[in-house]
Design an enzyme around this catalytic site. Structure first.
Site, short mmCIF file in Angstrom:
data_model
loop_
_atom_site.label_atom_id
_atom_site.label_comp_id
_atom_site.label_asym_id
_atom_site.label_seq_id
_atom_site.Cartn_x
_atom_site.Cartn_y
_atom_site.Cartn_z
N ARG A 71 0.98 -1.24 -0.06
CA ARG A 71 -0.13 -0.25 0.01
C ARG A 71 0.84 1.29 -0.13
O ARG A 71 0.49 2.13 -0.76
CB ARG A 71 -1.01 -0.06 1.31
CG ARG A 71 -1.63 1.21 1.50
CD ARG A 71 -2.85 1.26 2.42
NE ARG A 71 -2.86 0.40 3.53
CZ ARG A 71 -2.09 0.77 4.58
NH1 ARG A 71 -1.09 1.83 4.51
NH2 ARG A 71 -1.93 -0.42 5.53
N TYR A 123 -16.50 18.51 -14.33
CA TYR A 123 -17.00 16.79 -14.34
C TYR A 123 -17.97 16.87 -13.31
O TYR A 123 -17.60 17.16 -12.22
CB TYR A 123 -15.67 16.14 -14.03
CG TYR A 123 -16.09 14.69 -14.05
CD1 TYR A 123 -16.57 13.96 -15.03
CD2 TYR A 123 -16.01 14.04 -12.81
CE1 TYR A 123 -16.92 12.66 -14.81
CE2 TYR A 123 -16.26 12.66 -12.78
CZ TYR A 123 -16.86 11.92 -13.73
OH TYR A 123 -17.21 10.72 -13.61
C1 LIG Z 1 -13.70 10.78 -15.56
C2 LIG Z 1 -13.32 12.22 -15.06
C3 LIG Z 1 -13.02 12.27 -13.62
C4 LIG Z 1 -12.89 11.20 -12.69
O1 LIG Z 1 -12.24 10.13 -12.72
P1 LIG Z 1 -12.49 8.60 -12.41
O2 LIG Z 1 -11.37 7.86 -12.89
O3 LIG Z 1 -13.83 8.22 -13.23
O4 LIG Z 1 -12.88 8.56 -10.85
C5 LIG Z 1 -12.50 13.46 -13.29
N1 LIG Z 1 -12.39 14.68 -14.09
C6 LIG Z 1 -12.61 14.44 -15.37
C7 LIG Z 1 -12.50 15.77 -16.16
C8 LIG Z 1 -13.25 13.37 -15.81
O5 LIG Z 1 -13.71 13.15 -17.27
#
Ligand SMILES: *Cc1c(COP(=O)(O)O)cnc(C)c1O
Length: 402
Positions: A71, A123
């Site tokens: 970890r 996002y």
């Molecule tokens: C998909 C995405 C995230 C989140 O990432 P995950 O790997 O799905 O947890 C954050 N920021 C942007 C711009 C994304 O497209």
């Protein structure tokens, strides 16, 4: 242990470092070699997927090669962290189990009672994490128009610690000026975090523009093949790095060795994939611009895009993400999303295959009713690296049904 790992983020130990001075090499070379020494015992060229959870010690509390428990540190993850940190021009890199786990680690820099400013487009999951998870323990936030530095100064309070910006944004492809944001935040005593998922370090390097940390969903372009979920943070700020190393180990949202291997493998072709994503996206944009069923095309490479000038300055090309609005409203948007054949109707983005989605109902449903709500006639496509004629024909055929 953690501080030892971070000190060696680009370190000189030949057993663990792919390069003595990764900074002397170009982006594509570093993507293939940085942090990835040939195996000293077998000569293996590819970094092994190291499944060991524990590592032998020479004496009590003295691990042989700096690894003790997986970890805290694992050789496959270490190689990946060195490589991607190098691509972002950072001295420290930290891998996490998902983009959101990485974001959570950064957001823990902001304490209850303190405040975060974020862009008014981001996002949906980032907005949910800030408003519902960190918001619920007392971290305040406000969504502001980050293209307007006066609006940021007006929204800034003595409790504000961080500007969180995504550029280009998901899904509206708004562009924010990283250098300007870093300047404003630093003068006001805060830090700037950039979500670089859409651009990737191949097209944009926020740390060189003054950002304090860069965060990624490695699930997207970095992995690049829709087969791994991951997150990453790069920084050259030792204080932030110390915090991240602590959280990575103390919370433990780390990626497994196979996931690390997949992203490391994805990075090797990032440059060539991004070049093709960009040329394919540009061709798709020209087809959409001429189309009578399309009312607006959102792409930072367009002269008429409000962020074009900033994008031209801070990005080396405009990426593979395109959003557009349809003449026939939500109904037409949903019809289009279910009528393409090569563009698969699915969430996510940034991989070799083309995807299409309706953000209002799919990826950004959690932003409904908030300042970050997106229009319901909006379609977002992730332009893949298939034959461009097939992509254009597919869209034209599907648009004819709307
Ligand atoms: C998909 C995405 C995230 C989140 O990432 P995950 O790997 O799905 O947890 C954050 N920021 C942007 C711009 C994304 O497209």
């Amino acid at each position: 242990m953690t501080s030892d790992m971070t000190e060696h983020a680009l370190g000189g130990d030949p057993l663990r470092s792919g390069f003595e001075n990764p900074g002397d090499y170009g982006f594509e070379t570093r993507a293939i070699r940085a942090g990835q020494p040939h195996d000293p015992r077998t000569g293996a060229v590819i970094t092994p997927i190291n499944l060991s959870t524990t590592f032998a010690q020479d004496a009590v509390g003295e691990p042989k090669y700096g690894y003790e428990y997986a970890r805290t540190g694992n050789p496959t993850r270490h190689a990946y962290q060195e490589c991607l940190a190098s691509l972002e021009g950072a001295t420290h890199g930290f891998a996490f189990a998902s983009g959101l786990a990485a974001e959570d680690a950064l957001l823990r820099l902001v304490q209850p009672g303190e405040r975060i400013l974020l862009g008014d487009d981001a996002y949906g999951g980032t907005f949910r994490l800030i408003s519902r998870v960190h918001g619920e323990i007392g971290v305040d936030h406000e969504a502001v128009d980050l293209t307007d530095s006066d609006a940021i100064r007006a929204a800034w309070t003595p409790e504000t610690r961080m500007i969180w910006l995504e550029t280009p944004t998901n899904p509206l492809l708004t562009v924010f000026d990283i250098e300007l944001m870093a300047d404003v935040a630093h003068k006001l005593g805060g830090i700037v975090v950039v979500d670089n998922t859409f651009a990737t370090p191949y097209l944009q390097q926020p740390l060189s523009l003054g950002a304090d940390a860069v965060v990624h969903s490695a699930t997207k372009y970095l992995g690049g093949h829709s087969d791994v979920v991951g997150g990453f943070i790069a920084t050259s700020d030792d204080r932030i790095a110390e915090h991240l190393g602590f959280v990575q180990n103390a919370v433990g949202a780390v990626p497994g060795p196979f996931d690390c291997y997949l992203v490391l493998r994805g990075l090797k072709t990032l440059a060539v994939r991004m070049d093709r994503h960009c040329t394919n996206a540009a061709a798709v944009v020209s087809c959409l611009l001429d189309h009578p069923r399309v009312s607006t095309v959102l792409y930072p490479g367009l002269d008429g895009h409000p962020g074009h000038e900033v994008a031209a300055r801070q990005m080396s090309n405009y990426g593979g993400m395109v959003s557009f609005r349809l003449v026939g409203g939500r109904e037409a948007a949903e019809k289009l999303a279910t009528s393409t054949e090569i563009f698969t109707l699915a969430e996510s983005l940034g991989a070799v295959e083309s995807l299409i989605e309706h953000p209002g109902v799919m990826t950004h449903a959690s932003a409904a009713g908030s300042a970050l709500e997106v229009p319901d006639d909006l379609i977002r496509i992730s332009v893949g690296i298939e034959s461009i004629d097939d992509l254009v024909n597919d869209l034209e055929r599907a648009l004819a049904t709307t």
